[in-house]
Write an enzyme that holds these catalytic residues in place. Structure first.
Site, PDB file in Angstrom:
ATOM      1  N   ASP A   1      19.828  23.603  -4.625  1.00 33.73           N
ATOM      2  CA  ASP A   1      21.037  24.383  -4.941  1.00 33.73           C
ATOM      3  C   ASP A   1      21.464  24.581  -6.384  1.00 33.73           C
ATOM      4  O   ASP A   1      20.913  23.896  -7.409  1.00 33.73           O
ATOM      5  CB  ASP A   1      22.463  23.952  -4.078  1.00 33.73           C
ATOM      6  CG  ASP A   1      22.357  22.316  -4.192  1.00 33.73           C
ATOM      7  OD1 ASP A   1      21.886  21.808  -5.079  1.00 33.73           O
ATOM      8  OD2 ASP A   1      23.013  21.877  -3.285  1.00 33.73           O
TER       9      ASP A   1
ATOM     10  N   GLU B   1      27.293  23.807   4.115  1.00 37.80           N
ATOM     11  CA  GLU B   1      28.525  23.564   4.708  1.00 37.80           C
ATOM     12  C   GLU B   1      28.672  23.357   6.138  1.00 37.80           C
ATOM     13  O   GLU B   1      27.946  24.192   6.779  1.00 37.80           O
ATOM     14  CB  GLU B   1      29.736  24.564   4.235  1.00 37.80           C
ATOM     15  CG  GLU B   1      29.764  24.304   2.635  1.00 37.80           C
ATOM     16  CD  GLU B   1      30.349  23.070   1.834  1.00 37.80           C
ATOM     17  OE1 GLU B   1      30.205  22.117   2.397  1.00 37.80           O
ATOM     18  OE2 GLU B   1      31.132  23.348   1.123  1.00 37.80           O
TER      19      GLU B   1
HETATM   20  C1  GLP Z   1      26.481  18.083  -4.205  1.00 35.60           C
HETATM   21  C2  GLP Z   1      25.157  18.678  -3.755  1.00 35.60           C
HETATM   22  C3  GLP Z   1      24.805  17.879  -2.691  1.00 35.60           C
HETATM   23  C4  GLP Z   1      24.971  16.396  -3.051  1.00 35.60           C
HETATM   24  C5  GLP Z   1      26.425  16.131  -2.584  1.00 35.60           C
HETATM   25  C6  GLP Z   1      26.409  14.795  -2.906  1.00 35.60           C
HETATM   26  O1  GLP Z   1      27.484  18.677  -3.327  1.00 35.60           O
HETATM   27  N1  GLP Z   1      25.165  20.101  -3.509  1.00 35.60           N
HETATM   28  O2  GLP Z   1      23.170  18.147  -2.659  1.00 35.60           O
HETATM   29  O3  GLP Z   1      24.107  15.850  -1.923  1.00 35.60           O
HETATM   30  O4  GLP Z   1      26.753  16.898  -3.889  1.00 35.60           O
HETATM   31  O5  GLP Z   1      26.769  14.237  -4.366  1.00 35.60           O
HETATM   32  P1  GLP Z   1      26.686  12.907  -4.893  1.00 35.60           P
HETATM   33  O6  GLP Z   1      25.451  12.201  -4.599  1.00 35.60           O
HETATM   34  O7  GLP Z   1      27.333  12.896  -5.969  1.00 35.60           O
HETATM   35  O8  GLP Z   1      27.934  12.184  -3.826  1.00 35.60           O
END
Ligand code: GLP
Length: 243
Positions: free
Chosen positions: A66, A142
């Site tokens: 993304d 989402e």
């Molecule tokens: C973002 C990304 C996700 C990721 C999530 C969790 O929203 N789009 O791909 O899994 O954050 O992030 P973190 O690893 O910082 O908790």
């Protein structure tokens, strides 16, 4: 499917070994990559492993999950910048081998279609790494996203914007939209590895553990994937029954 490790470092080592063996077996592997804090130790370990072993990455192709819409190209909080910093620059991976959705494309729907086509042209991804959002999102899919969607534009939920605003000066700087690979592409990967670490992920992981496949908990569809690993540290697994 669910496996608990004693620390985030243990998981990082295991994921790194998995990437290593995927590439050893198939030097032209297509890797689906994730961003987020969870991936930082994973990439740090993988960089070390590649540097120590001299693993050849010259034929590998990468596809990120993304990217935010509306951040100027190269913005320090863009996922492009994250990947340069944590993986592509330390390993000298050529830009031509790497793909991220472009959040600044003139026609975003065309960008999404082309992203899907590029992945399909390679016969799908060989391995897909995933983190998980506190609302169960994977990539930026989402809650409520149909499981058959390909790459698309998403309006980020308030929960996601609040969670991710920690990387920005304040909430107003946090983008409201993103382009994300869809659940269809994630599910067509030959192998999927979801990693969750830290106590702040424990409620989400319990919800995931208990959920039937349900679009309101996007990660729950992974339970129907034939080759999925859901790897947690003891903190993220704190609310799970003994497994
Ligand atoms: C973002 C990304 C996700 C990721 C999530 C969790 O929203 N789009 O791909 O899994 O954050 O992030 P973190 O690893 O910082 O908790």
């Amino acid at each position: 499917m669910f496996k608990i490790f004693s620390s985030p470092e243990d998981i990082a080592k295991k994921v790194s070994e998995l990437l290593y063996s995927t590439i050893k077996q198939k030097p032209s592997a297509a890797l689906g990559l994730a961003t987020g804090s969870t991936m930082e130790p994973v990439y740090a370990y993988f960089v070390k492993q590649v540097q120590e072993t001299g693993l050849d990455l010259s034929q590998v192709t990468t596809f990120n999950l993304d990217e935010y819409i509306g951040l100027p190209f190269g913005h320090p909080q863009s996922y492009w910048a994250f990947m340069q910093q944590h993986l592509f620059e330390p390993l000298n991976i050529a830009q031509a081998q790497t793909h991220l959705p472009c959040g600044n494309a003139k026609v975003l729907t065309d960008e999404c279609e082309q992203y899907t086509q590029k992945i399909q042209a390679l016969g799908g991804l060989d391995i897909q790494l995933l983190g998980i959002g506190s609302n169960g999102h994977i990539g930026f899919n989402e809650p409520g996203t149909p499981f058959d969607r390909c790459t698309h534009v998403v309006d980020l939920t308030e929960e996601t914007r609040l969670d991710n605003s920690r990387f920005f000066n304040d909430l107003s700087e946090m983008p409201t939209q993103a382009v994300t690979m869809g659940i269809a592409e994630i599910m067509s990967a030959k192998e999927v590895v979801l990693v969750a670490t830290g106590l702040h992920k424990s409620k989400t992981m319990r919800h995931l553990y208990e959920s039937e496949p349900d679009p309101n908990m996007p990660a729950s569809i992974l339970k129907t994937h034939p080759n999925v690993k859901i790897w947690l540290d003891t903190e993220a697994a704190a609310l799970l029954p003994k497994i």
